[in-house]
Design a protein around this motif. Structure first.
Motif, short mmCIF file in Angstrom:
data_model
loop_
_atom_site.label_atom_id
_atom_site.label_comp_id
_atom_site.label_asym_id
_atom_site.label_seq_id
_atom_site.Cartn_x
_atom_site.Cartn_y
_atom_site.Cartn_z
N SER A 1 59.24 42.41 80.02
CA SER A 1 58.26 41.90 79.05
C SER A 1 57.02 41.34 79.74
N ILE A 2 55.90 41.53 79.09
CA ILE A 2 54.63 41.05 79.64
C ILE A 2 54.63 39.52 79.69
N GLY A 3 55.20 38.90 78.66
CA GLY A 3 55.28 37.43 78.65
C GLY A 3 56.03 36.89 79.84
N TRP A 4 57.11 37.57 80.23
CA TRP A 4 57.89 37.17 81.42
C TRP A 4 56.99 37.19 82.65
N GLN A 5 56.27 38.29 82.83
CA GLN A 5 55.40 38.44 84.00
C GLN A 5 54.28 37.41 83.99
N ILE A 6 53.75 37.10 82.81
CA ILE A 6 52.68 36.09 82.72
C ILE A 6 53.21 34.72 83.15
N ALA A 7 54.39 34.35 82.64
CA ALA A 7 54.97 33.06 83.01
C ALA A 7 55.20 32.98 84.51
N GLY B 1 60.59 27.28 88.52
CA GLY B 1 60.79 25.88 88.88
C GLY B 1 61.56 25.09 87.86
N ASN B 2 62.58 25.73 87.25
CA ASN B 2 63.38 25.09 86.20
C ASN B 2 62.50 24.67 85.02
N ALA B 3 61.71 25.61 84.57
CA ALA B 3 60.80 25.37 83.45
C ALA B 3 61.58 25.00 82.20
N PRO B 4 61.12 24.01 81.45
CA PRO B 4 61.80 23.66 80.20
C PRO B 4 61.73 24.81 79.20
N MET B 5 62.81 24.98 78.43
CA MET B 5 62.89 26.05 77.43
C MET B 5 62.95 25.43 76.04
N PHE B 6 62.18 25.98 75.12
CA PHE B 6 62.11 25.46 73.76
C PHE B 6 62.50 26.55 72.77
N VAL B 7 63.48 26.24 71.93
CA VAL B 7 63.86 27.17 70.85
C VAL B 7 62.84 27.03 69.74
N CYS B 8 62.21 28.15 69.38
CA CYS B 8 61.17 28.09 68.36
C CYS B 8 61.00 29.44 67.70
N ALA C 1 56.22 26.04 80.68
CA ALA C 1 57.29 25.92 79.69
C ALA C 1 57.45 27.28 79.03
N ILE C 2 58.65 27.56 78.53
CA ILE C 2 58.97 28.86 77.95
C ILE C 2 59.55 28.65 76.57
N SER C 3 59.21 29.54 75.63
CA SER C 3 59.75 29.42 74.29
C SER C 3 60.08 30.78 73.70
N ASN C 4 61.16 30.82 72.92
CA ASN C 4 61.52 32.02 72.17
C ASN C 4 62.50 31.61 71.08
N VAL C 5 62.86 32.57 70.24
CA VAL C 5 63.83 32.30 69.19
C VAL C 5 65.21 32.11 69.81
N ALA C 6 66.11 31.52 69.05
CA ALA C 6 67.44 31.19 69.58
C ALA C 6 68.19 32.43 70.07
N ASN D 1 67.11 37.03 79.25
CA ASN D 1 67.31 36.46 80.58
C ASN D 1 66.43 35.23 80.79
N ILE D 2 66.28 34.45 79.72
CA ILE D 2 65.33 33.34 79.75
C ILE D 2 65.71 32.28 80.78
N GLU D 3 67.00 32.04 80.93
CA GLU D 3 67.42 31.03 81.91
C GLU D 3 67.04 31.45 83.34
N GLU D 4 67.13 32.74 83.61
CA GLU D 4 66.71 33.23 84.92
C GLU D 4 65.23 33.00 85.13
N LEU D 5 64.44 33.28 84.09
CA LEU D 5 62.99 33.05 84.19
C LEU D 5 62.70 31.58 84.41
N SER D 6 63.42 30.72 83.70
CA SER D 6 63.24 29.28 83.87
C SER D 6 63.47 28.87 85.32
N THR D 7 64.53 29.40 85.92
CA THR D 7 64.84 29.09 87.32
C THR D 7 63.73 29.57 88.24
#
Length: 288
Positions: free
Chosen positions: A25-31, A63-70, A42-47, A54-60
């Motif tokens: 995903s382009i959003g993954w690469q941007i982050a 730098g352990n970016a906070p993840m928000f369900v939205c 920070a990263i956000s996506n639906v539940a 693979n959002i947890e991998e991206l968070s790691t």
């Protein structure tokens, strides 16, 4: 991703990326690129995406970016997201909207026979969600003066691409929202733009009927060839950085020159070959 030069374009900045799912995903690469350019992310996506992507991998990786369900189609979710974001990170310097979905395309319904409830959902998730993100960011004072807001579009907002169906309408609405919000955001020196990217092999893109043919055609029609998700992310860094402080309300093409081309020699040769070979024309479905 191989190591590349980084320039500290976002050093000291904070931002949130809505919609990354996986490595394609382009959003993954941007982050990921924003983090490597020095930003706190920070990263956000639906539940469901947080569970199955693979959002947890991206968070790691960020730098352990906070993840928000939205769910960006729900006012209460977006409002709560920005409230929580501000509590955890403070106000941010950039917001990236990388969200799009069409059930009509998934079910391959013809444009002249769409499910209208799904059509409305396409417009809501893929376009109105940007308006919602901007509005609640402002209401919660969650974006700093001089910030940058960026969303991803496609040339089907201006031209007809048969199988892109109601997503073409959604991208047109998305770009209209950018123009309408531009002068209002400018009061706080906040800029807002869209990037019109080449066809890209993402989960969403690959679900479009005939996507492989669209991709190959675009690649042949682009002097520099199709741009990858990673290359798009690299371009996005300039738009999120202070280097673009006077760029707003623009739809910026990142497509290898495709949007400015009439024809290329490879395409002319291919068209000539098909038009003079009835069997080949039949085989590729030109008779349709």
């Amino acid at each position: 991703m191989p190591e590349k030069a980084h320039y500290g374009l976002l050093k000291g900045k904070k931002g949130i990326v809505f919609g990354p799912l996986d490595e394609s995903s382009i959003g993954w690469q941007i982050a990921l690129h924003a983090y490597r350019e020095g930003a706190e992310i920070a990263i956000s996506n639906v539940a469901a995406a947080l569970r199955f992507g693979n959002i947890e991998e991206l968070s790691t990786l960020c730098g352990n970016a906070p993840m928000f369900v939205c769910d960006a189609s729900k006012n209460e979710d977006v409002d709560a997201c920005f409230k929580e974001l501000k509590e955890k990170m403070g106000s941010v310097d950039f917001i990236v909207h990388s969200i799009g979905m069409s059930q009509n395309i998934r079910k391959q319904l013809p444009y002249e026979d769409l499910n209208y409830e799904w059509f409305i959902k396409t417009l809501d998730v893929s376009a109105l969600s940007l308006h919602r993100l901007v509005s609640y960011a402002l209401k919660n004072e969650a974006i700093n003066k001089g910030g940058s807001i960026l969303s991803l579009s496609y040339i089907a907002s201006q031209r007809n691409y048969w199988t892109y169906s109601d997503m073409g309408d959604a991208k047109s609405l998305l770009e209209s929202i950018v123009r309408s919000y531009g002068p209002r955001l400018a009061r706080q020196a906040i800029r807002i733009n869209t990037i019109s990217q080449s066809p890209t092999y993402t989960k969403a893109g690959s679900g479009i009927p005939g996507f492989e043919k669209m991709y190959e055609y675009s690649d042949l029609m682009s002097p520099l060839g199709n741009a990858s998700a990673e290359e798009c992310a690299e371009y996005c860094m300039t738009i999120l950085s202070d280097l673009s402080r006077k760029v707003t309300m623009q739809n910026l093409f990142h497509d290898g020159g495709y949007s400015s081309m009439g024809a290329t020699i490879p395409m002319i040769k291919l068209a000539h070959e098909v038009l003079n070979d009835k069997e080949l024309a039949l085989r590729v479905g030109l008779d349709e």
